[in-house]
Design a protein around this motif. Structure first.
Motif, mmCIF file in Angstrom:
data_model
loop_
_atom_site.group_PDB
_atom_site.id
_atom_site.type_symbol
_atom_site.label_atom_id
_atom_site.label_comp_id
_atom_site.label_asym_id
_atom_site.label_seq_id
_atom_site.Cartn_x
_atom_site.Cartn_y
_atom_site.Cartn_z
ATOM 1 N N THR A 32 36.054 -31.731 -6.857
ATOM 2 C CA THR A 32 35.966 -30.282 -7.108
ATOM 3 C C THR A 32 35.264 -29.616 -5.925
ATOM 4 O O THR A 32 34.188 -30.059 -5.496
ATOM 5 C CB THR A 32 35.182 -30.009 -8.398
ATOM 6 N N PHE A 55 32.145 -35.296 -5.649
ATOM 7 C CA PHE A 55 32.069 -34.490 -6.871
ATOM 8 C C PHE A 55 31.112 -33.328 -6.652
ATOM 9 O O PHE A 55 30.274 -33.334 -5.738
ATOM 10 C CB PHE A 55 31.590 -35.344 -8.048
ATOM 11 N N GLU A 58 35.559 -23.942 -6.809
ATOM 12 C CA GLU A 58 35.994 -24.328 -8.149
ATOM 13 C C GLU A 58 34.788 -24.609 -9.045
ATOM 14 O O GLU A 58 34.783 -24.236 -10.235
ATOM 15 C CB GLU A 58 36.871 -25.580 -8.060
ATOM 16 N N ALA A 59 33.780 -25.231 -8.486
ATOM 17 C CA ALA A 59 32.571 -25.504 -9.262
ATOM 18 C C ALA A 59 31.892 -24.203 -9.678
ATOM 19 O O ALA A 59 31.385 -24.072 -10.796
ATOM 20 C CB ALA A 59 31.606 -26.366 -8.450
ATOM 21 N N ILE A 79 33.811 -22.688 -12.623
ATOM 22 C CA ILE A 79 33.527 -23.416 -13.867
ATOM 23 C C ILE A 79 32.129 -23.096 -14.373
ATOM 24 O O ILE A 79 31.914 -22.862 -15.583
ATOM 25 C CB ILE A 79 33.700 -24.929 -13.647
ATOM 26 N N THR A 82 38.405 -35.065 -16.791
ATOM 27 C CA THR A 82 37.748 -35.994 -15.864
ATOM 28 C C THR A 82 36.288 -35.646 -15.617
ATOM 29 O O THR A 82 35.597 -36.385 -14.905
ATOM 30 C CB THR A 82 38.494 -36.005 -14.522
ATOM 31 N N ASP A 83 35.809 -34.513 -16.155
ATOM 32 C CA ASP A 83 34.426 -34.103 -15.938
ATOM 33 C C ASP A 83 33.487 -34.952 -16.795
ATOM 34 O O ASP A 83 33.864 -35.476 -17.846
ATOM 35 C CB ASP A 83 34.236 -32.633 -16.286
ATOM 36 N N ALA A 106 34.419 -28.518 -20.397
ATOM 37 C CA ALA A 106 34.650 -29.523 -19.356
ATOM 38 C C ALA A 106 36.119 -29.936 -19.328
ATOM 39 O O ALA A 106 36.815 -29.911 -20.341
ATOM 40 C CB ALA A 106 33.766 -30.742 -19.593
ATOM 41 N N ARG A 107 36.574 -30.340 -18.150
ATOM 42 C CA ARG A 107 37.916 -30.896 -18.006
ATOM 43 C C ARG A 107 37.902 -32.368 -18.420
ATOM 44 O O ARG A 107 36.845 -32.944 -18.663
ATOM 45 C CB ARG A 107 38.378 -30.751 -16.562
ATOM 46 N N MET A 116 26.491 -31.429 -15.218
ATOM 47 C CA MET A 116 27.941 -31.622 -15.276
ATOM 48 C C MET A 116 28.398 -32.147 -13.926
ATOM 49 O O MET A 116 28.067 -31.558 -12.878
ATOM 50 C CB MET A 116 28.661 -30.305 -15.598
ATOM 51 N N LEU A 147 31.627 -32.888 -11.635
ATOM 52 C CA LEU A 147 33.029 -32.432 -11.550
ATOM 53 C C LEU A 147 33.708 -33.168 -10.411
ATOM 54 O O LEU A 147 33.573 -32.790 -9.236
ATOM 55 C CB LEU A 147 33.088 -30.915 -11.317
#
Length: 530
Positions: free
Chosen positions: A451, A393, A455-456, A459, A433-434, A430-431, A446, A448
């Protein structure tokens, strides 16, 4: 150096220990409760027995005085008809002393205090004037009375019972009275001394002034002793019971009042003597309880084995989840009670959905009460879960810029509102699954799952921009500084990744705030004018 793993106690042993402990505690509690109850019963029964015994003796003494006064009354009536007859006077005193044995001596005294007749004549008081307090009081009162303890003319400690003599035309002639010796053999000693219990109980009698009138120890007669009850209690109740201490010895006392005289009859028994049967009683209880306790213990050990066996078998198979055919072996285990059946079903069902796991993690204990986000305990549970699942993550460490100024300028209530605003924005950004956590104060994390760094970063930038563009009541615009790090199972630990994200956050703070900084990169990723 390898650490030695200490073997854990199995369920069968724990159940057996629990059963043994319960039986021992129950047996001890039974013995203690029996001791307490029997002690209370013995004390209460002894107090009641002493009260009843004292009441009986007081009633007997009351009857004696009523009979004695009745006898004197009869003689007074006879003497009033012919008071100047010396033969009649001597005949009456002899009859009163010899016929009833109520009195140690009897005398007829005229209104001047001169003795007209006396029995026994050996006292040689005939013709003498009596000057004792009892005699003077009888002459003054001119009514039936029982005197206080006094010294007689013959130097004896006595109680004097008298009845006035009146002529037929209503003239006061004198009185007829009888003495009861307190330190010598008398009817009072016979009434009180012959009936006492032979179990350590003894009796004594006190007058209204707590002077001893009768005691099995004759040396105490005539002496004043401490009162066992208050005057108010003595007036309010004709009998009762009390626990007291005499010369350092605890005793159980019952008392009763003699109505005619106001005397108090006291029956006493030492508490230790009363409680002597307790030790034998407890031994009997223990003797009868131990066989049943041992039988119960044996049954508990057998049931402990039966209860623990399915769980022990399931525990062994749980450590072999990666072997082939384990499901069939688990299915063959006889789970004969509910809990074992549920464990068996859980093992056969598997881990379950990730969402269910995350949902169970977000329990009330793991949630920050202000924001509704996970707290540090919830974060720890999520990290443990990611470790178990080997789930990589990215982590974002976020901090509100200049938050202290908000509290100082607008107060803590506004500061709390800012924290809630940021929490809601993070939750919305947040998504599914986050995982969003409040790490303490104005700091947030957070997580993620799966990820990449890029991508992080995207976000993180989206979150930072959303916060910076929103208007907050009373405060205006606020900004965030963000640090980004990545965890995978090969290159570092979770703790190292969290520290890297925290270090990147401080780099963002030092770089001017309101920006995103990625761990391991020295360049500022993005910023806007503060």
């Amino acid at each position: 150096m390898l650490m030695r793993i200490r073997p854990k106690t199995d369920l069968r042993t724990l159940i057996a220990l629990l059963a043994i402990t319960s039986i021992v505690i129950t047996l001890a509690n039974t013995l203690y409760a029996t001791w307490r109850v029997q002690r209370m019963v013995l004390i209460e029964s002894t107090l009641e027995a002493n009260r009843a015994y004292a009441t009986k003796l007081a009633a007997t003494t009351e009857v004696f005085f009523q009979l004695a006064q009745s006898q004197l009354h009869y003689s007074a009536n006879q003497l009033g008809k012919d008071f100047d007859n010396p033969e009649l006077a001597q005949q009456e005193v002899n009859r009163l002393r010899e016929q009833t044995s109520s009195f140690n001596s009897v005398a007829v005294v005229d209104s001047n205090g001169l003795v007209k007749a006396i029995s026994p004549e050996s006292l040689m008081l005939k013709g003498m004037q009596l000057t004792s307090q009892a005699s003077r009081e009888a002459l003054v009162q001119r009514q039936p009375m029982v005197s206080k303890p006094t010294i007689s003319a013959a130097n004896n400690l006595i109680v004097f019972v008298s009845w006035p003599i009146w002529s037929n035309d209503g003239r006061y002639l004198g009185y007829v009275g009888g003495t009861i010796y307190l330190k010598k053999k008398s009817i009072l000693n016979a009434l009180l001394g012959e009936q006492f219990y032979r179990d350590g109980t003894h009796v004594y009698v006190m007058d209204r002034n707590n002077q001893v009138l009768y005691h099995q120890n004759s040396q105490l007669i005539g002496k004043t002793v401490p009162a066992i009850v208050s005057d108010q209690a003595r007036q309010e109740s004709s009998n009762g019971e009390v626990q007291l201490t005499e010369q350092g010895i605890a005793k159980l006392a019952g008392y009763a009042i003699v109505p005619t005289t106001g005397w108090m009859v006291v029956a006493l028994k030492p508490t230790d003597v009363t409680l002597q049967p307790l030790s034998g009683l407890l031994l009997k209880v223990l003797k009868n309880s131990v066989p049943f306790a041992l039988l119960t213990l044996l049954m508990a050990v057998i049931f402990a084995r039966l209860i623990a066996l399915p769980l022990w078998q399931l525990a062994r198979k749980a450590s072999q989840m990666d072997t082939q055919g384990v499901s069939g072996e688990i299915g063959g285990i006889r789970a004969w009670y509910f809990e074992a059946a549920q464990v068996k079903r859980a093992l056969l069902t598997g881990i379950g959905l990730v969402q269910d796991k995350i949902g169970r993690l977000k329990s009330e204990v793991q949630t920050d009460p202000m924001t509704g986000l996970l707290n540090r305990r919830g974060l720890s549970a999520v990290l443990d879960y990611f470790t178990t699942m080997q789930q990589p993550f990215a982590v974002l460490a976020l901090d509100i810029d200049h938050f202290k100024r908000v509290n100082d300028n607008f107060g803590h209530d506004v500061g709390d509102a800012v924290i809630k605003h940021v929490a809601n924005t993070l939750r919305a950004s947040a998504r599914q699954t986050d995982v969003v956590c409040r790490n303490g104060g104005e700091e947030f994390l957070m997580l993620l799952p799966a990820t990449s760094t890029e991508e992080a970063r995207v976000i993180a930038e989206r979150v930072r921009t959303s916060i910076a563009e929103n208007w907050v009541d009373h405060v205006g615009h606020i900004t965030l500084s963000v640090g980004v790090a990545l965890w995978d199972t090969e290159h570092n630990t979770q703790e190292q990744s969290l520290k890297q994200a925290d270090a990147a956050l401080y780099q963002a703070k030092n770089a001017g705030r309101n920006c995103v900084m990625i761990a391991g990169q020295n360049a500022l990723v993005s910023s806007i004018t503060r």
